[in-house]
Design a protein around this motif. Structure first.
Motif, PDB file in Angstrom:
ATOM      1  N   LEU A  83      10.732  -0.749  12.746  1.00 40.30           N
ATOM      2  CA  LEU A  83      11.783   0.227  12.453  1.00 40.30           C
ATOM      3  C   LEU A  83      11.544   1.588  13.086  1.00 40.30           C
ATOM      4  O   LEU A  83      12.483   2.378  13.227  1.00 40.30           O
ATOM      5  N   GLY A  84      10.299   1.899  13.430  1.00 41.71           N
ATOM      6  CA  GLY A  84      10.026   3.243  13.930  1.00 41.71           C
ATOM      7  C   GLY A  84       8.860   3.285  14.888  1.00 41.71           C
ATOM      8  O   GLY A  84       8.130   2.304  15.056  1.00 41.71           O
ATOM      9  N   ASP A  85       8.662   4.450  15.485  1.00 37.80           N
ATOM     10  CA  ASP A  85       7.586   4.626  16.449  1.00 37.80           C
ATOM     11  C   ASP A  85       6.307   5.145  15.811  1.00 37.80           C
ATOM     12  O   ASP A  85       5.238   5.093  16.419  1.00 37.80           O
ATOM     13  N   HIS A  86       6.416   5.703  14.609  1.00 32.89           N
ATOM     14  CA  HIS A  86       5.248   6.233  13.905  1.00 32.89           C
ATOM     15  C   HIS A  86       5.187   5.593  12.526  1.00 32.89           C
ATOM     16  O   HIS A  86       6.178   5.577  11.803  1.00 32.89           O
ATOM     17  N   VAL A  87       4.023   5.073  12.175  1.00 36.83           N
ATOM     18  CA  VAL A  87       3.875   4.411  10.881  1.00 36.83           C
ATOM     19  C   VAL A  87       2.832   5.138  10.037  1.00 36.83           C
ATOM     20  O   VAL A  87       1.669   5.245  10.429  1.00 36.83           O
ATOM     21  N   THR A  88       3.268   5.658   8.910  1.00 33.69           N
ATOM     22  CA  THR A  88       2.372   6.170   7.880  1.00 33.69           C
ATOM     23  C   THR A  88       2.447   5.215   6.700  1.00 33.69           C
ATOM     24  O   THR A  88       3.538   4.943   6.193  1.00 33.69           O
ATOM     25  N   MET A  89       1.309   4.709   6.272  1.00 32.29           N
ATOM     26  CA  MET A  89       1.253   3.814   5.111  1.00 32.29           C
ATOM     27  C   MET A  89       0.492   4.524   4.007  1.00 32.29           C
ATOM     28  O   MET A  89      -0.603   5.050   4.243  1.00 32.29           O
ATOM     29  N   ALA A  90       1.073   4.568   2.808  1.00 30.14           N
ATOM     30  CA  ALA A  90       0.432   5.236   1.685  1.00 30.14           C
ATOM     31  C   ALA A  90       0.495   4.342   0.462  1.00 30.14           C
ATOM     32  O   ALA A  90       1.474   3.622   0.249  1.00 30.14           O
ATOM     33  N   GLY A  91      -0.557   4.377  -0.353  1.00 39.41           N
ATOM     34  CA  GLY A  91      -0.581   3.601  -1.578  1.00 39.41           C
ATOM     35  C   GLY A  91      -1.489   4.255  -2.597  1.00 39.41           C
ATOM     36  O   GLY A  91      -2.432   4.966  -2.245  1.00 39.41           O
ATOM     37  N   ILE A  92      -1.185   4.021  -3.874  1.00 40.08           N
ATOM     38  CA  ILE A  92      -1.977   4.581  -4.963  1.00 40.08           C
ATOM     39  C   ILE A  92      -2.633   3.461  -5.750  1.00 40.08           C
ATOM     40  O   ILE A  92      -2.050   2.391  -5.925  1.00 40.08           O
ATOM     41  N   SER A  93      -3.866   3.678  -6.190  1.00 40.27           N
ATOM     42  CA  SER A  93      -4.612   2.736  -7.014  1.00 40.27           C
ATOM     43  C   SER A  93      -4.868   1.447  -6.233  1.00 40.27           C
ATOM     44  O   SER A  93      -5.484   1.479  -5.169  1.00 40.27           O
ATOM     45  N   CYS A  94      -4.376   0.307  -6.729  1.00 41.64           N
ATOM     46  CA  CYS A  94      -4.517  -0.930  -5.957  1.00 41.64           C
ATOM     47  C   CYS A  94      -3.790  -0.812  -4.630  1.00 41.64           C
ATOM     48  O   CYS A  94      -4.247  -1.326  -3.606  1.00 41.64           O
ATOM     49  N   GLY A  95      -2.651  -0.098  -4.636  1.00 41.93           N
ATOM     50  CA  GLY A  95      -1.950   0.153  -3.384  1.00 41.93           C
ATOM     51  C   GLY A  95      -2.791   0.950  -2.407  1.00 41.93           C
ATOM     52  O   GLY A  95      -2.668   0.802  -1.193  1.00 41.93           O
ATOM     53  N   GLY A  96      -3.673   1.801  -2.943  1.00 42.77           N
ATOM     54  CA  GLY A  96      -4.607   2.522  -2.094  1.00 42.77           C
ATOM     55  C   GLY A  96      -5.600   1.583  -1.434  1.00 42.77           C
ATOM     56  O   GLY A  96      -5.973   1.764  -0.268  1.00 42.77           O
ATOM     57  N   LEU A  97      -6.039   0.563  -2.185  1.00 45.60           N
ATOM     58  CA  LEU A  97      -6.922  -0.448  -1.595  1.00 45.60           C
ATOM     59  C   LEU A  97      -6.199  -1.231  -0.501  1.00 45.60           C
ATOM     60  O   LEU A  97      -6.771  -1.498   0.563  1.00 45.60           O
ATOM     61  N   ILE A  98      -4.965  -1.623  -0.790  1.00 49.54           N
ATOM     62  CA  ILE A  98      -4.184  -2.363   0.205  1.00 49.54           C
ATOM     63  C   ILE A  98      -4.042  -1.533   1.481  1.00 49.54           C
ATOM     64  O   ILE A  98      -4.184  -2.042   2.600  1.00 49.54           O
ATOM     65  N   THR A  99      -3.798  -0.237   1.304  1.00 49.66           N
ATOM     66  CA  THR A  99      -3.705   0.659   2.451  1.00 49.66           C
ATOM     67  C   THR A  99      -5.044   0.760   3.171  1.00 49.66           C
ATOM     68  O   THR A  99      -5.102   0.822   4.409  1.00 49.66           O
ATOM     69  N   GLY A 100      -6.144   0.752   2.403  1.00 48.52           N
ATOM     70  CA  GLY A 100      -7.474   0.778   3.009  1.00 48.52           C
ATOM     71  C   GLY A 100      -7.747  -0.455   3.842  1.00 48.52           C
ATOM     72  O   GLY A 100      -8.344  -0.371   4.931  1.00 48.52           O
ATOM     73  N   TRP A 101      -7.335  -1.606   3.333  1.00 46.84           N
ATOM     74  CA  TRP A 101      -7.506  -2.846   4.114  1.00 46.84           C
ATOM     75  C   TRP A 101      -6.694  -2.771   5.405  1.00 46.84           C
ATOM     76  O   TRP A 101      -7.185  -3.135   6.472  1.00 46.84           O
ATOM     77  N   ALA A 102      -5.450  -2.286   5.289  1.00 47.51           N
ATOM     78  CA  ALA A 102      -4.608  -2.163   6.482  1.00 47.51           C
ATOM     79  C   ALA A 102      -5.215  -1.175   7.476  1.00 47.51           C
ATOM     80  O   ALA A 102      -5.176  -1.399   8.691  1.00 47.51           O
ATOM     81  N   ALA A 103      -5.784  -0.081   6.967  1.00 45.52           N
ATOM     82  CA  ALA A 103      -6.429   0.899   7.852  1.00 45.52           C
ATOM     83  C   ALA A 103      -7.592   0.270   8.607  1.00 45.52           C
ATOM     84  O   ALA A 103      -7.857   0.599   9.765  1.00 45.52           O
ATOM     85  N   GLN A 104      -8.276  -0.634   7.948  1.00 46.30           N
ATOM     86  CA  GLN A 104      -9.419  -1.292   8.561  1.00 46.30           C
ATOM     87  C   GLN A 104      -8.990  -2.296   9.631  1.00 46.30           C
ATOM     88  O   GLN A 104      -9.649  -2.446  10.655  1.00 46.30           O
ATOM     89  N   GLN A 105      -7.823  -2.940   9.417  1.00 41.79           N
ATOM     90  CA  GLN A 105      -7.454  -4.094  10.235  1.00 41.79           C
ATOM     91  C   GLN A 105      -6.312  -3.861  11.219  1.00 41.79           C
ATOM     92  O   GLN A 105      -6.198  -4.596  12.198  1.00 41.79           O
ATOM     93  N   ARG A 106      -5.447  -2.861  10.950  1.00 40.66           N
ATOM     94  CA  ARG A 106      -4.233  -2.728  11.751  1.00 40.66           C
ATOM     95  C   ARG A 106      -4.282  -1.498  12.644  1.00 40.66           C
ATOM     96  O   ARG A 106      -4.225  -0.372  12.184  1.00 40.66           O
ATOM     97  N   GLN A 107      -4.343  -1.721  13.947  1.00 41.12           N
ATOM     98  CA  GLN A 107      -4.405  -0.610  14.889  1.00 41.12           C
ATOM     99  C   GLN A 107      -3.043   0.028  15.121  1.00 41.12           C
ATOM    100  O   GLN A 107      -2.939   1.067  15.782  1.00 41.12           O
ATOM    101  N   ASP A 108      -1.966  -0.588  14.575  1.00 44.85           N
ATOM    102  CA  ASP A 108      -0.629  -0.017  14.754  1.00 44.85           C
ATOM    103  C   ASP A 108      -0.239   0.898  13.600  1.00 44.85           C
ATOM    104  O   ASP A 108       0.940   1.221  13.453  1.00 44.85           O
TER     105      ASP A 108
END
Length: 211
Positions: free
Chosen positions: A35-60
């Protein structure tokens, strides 16, 4: 996955597995990138963990924002966390009240009234997998922002992961901790709890994310 159901006493979320969280993370990043050229992913609590996993694995991901991520919980001593994570997964499921005082009278309409111990075990399993990945390789996201604040999660456990990212891999990791004297609880984005002081919290979150 297994969230957002109208029955707040449902038992569906005991089916959760760490793999459900990671598939969900991949799905939302794929959609956002389409949908866009810039991706910011944010999550709180367990969502914060999910975001952490994505930060570790997703270069996009351009910016990953972890808010009060559940890398550990103060109710579980750090030494016992691996054992408890295993026990929560293998022993019969139990349900813990989200608010032990109000129980079924908890007025917040947007969350389940109880937490499954099986789901908690999978959350801790996801936490462990992120730690292992962080020890083995640099995070893939362009930049990471970690926001902490409250007494419910183990901020030291979070700091250990941040140190791995920052010191071992020289990755750009910004951190911010809300002052303790604000007296904030865990769910700092809750608009129906005066203790969360969203008049202070929301502008700060926007400032940190948009900088």
């Amino acid at each position: 996955p297994y969230h957002g159901l109208a029955d707040r006493m449902n038992t569906e979320h005991e089916k959760l597995r760490a793999e459900d969280f990671t598939r969900y993370a991949d799905s939302v990043v794929d959609i956002a990138r389409g949908l866009g050229d810039h991706v910011t992913m944010a999550g709180i609590s367990c969502g914060g963990l999910i975001t952490g996993w994505a930060a570790q694995q997703r270069q996009d991901i351009d910016l990953a924002v972890l808010i009060s991520p559940g890398f550990g919980f103060k109710a579980i001593p750090r030494f016992w966390t691996p054992l408890m994570a295993w026990a929560f997964r293998v022993f019969p499921n139990l349900y813990l009240w989200d608010d032990p005082q109000k129980k079924a009278d908890n007025p917040r309409p947007y969350n389940y009234l109880r937490l499954s111990t099986h789901a908690l075990g999978q959350i801790l399993r996801l936490s462990r997998s992120i730690r292992v990945l962080a020890q083995r390789k640099a995070p893939a996201a362009d930049s990471i922002l970690v926001i902490t604040n409250d007494p419910a999660v183990d901020n030291i456990a979070t700091d250990e992961v941040v140190d791995l990212w920052h010191n071992r891999w020289a990755k750009e990791v910004q951190t911010y901790r809300f002052p303790a004297d604000l007296g904030l609880g865990h769910d700092i984005i809750s608009v129906d709890d005066p203790k969360m002081n969203v008049a202070v919290v929301y502008p700060k979150l926007f400032e940190l994310i948009d900088q």
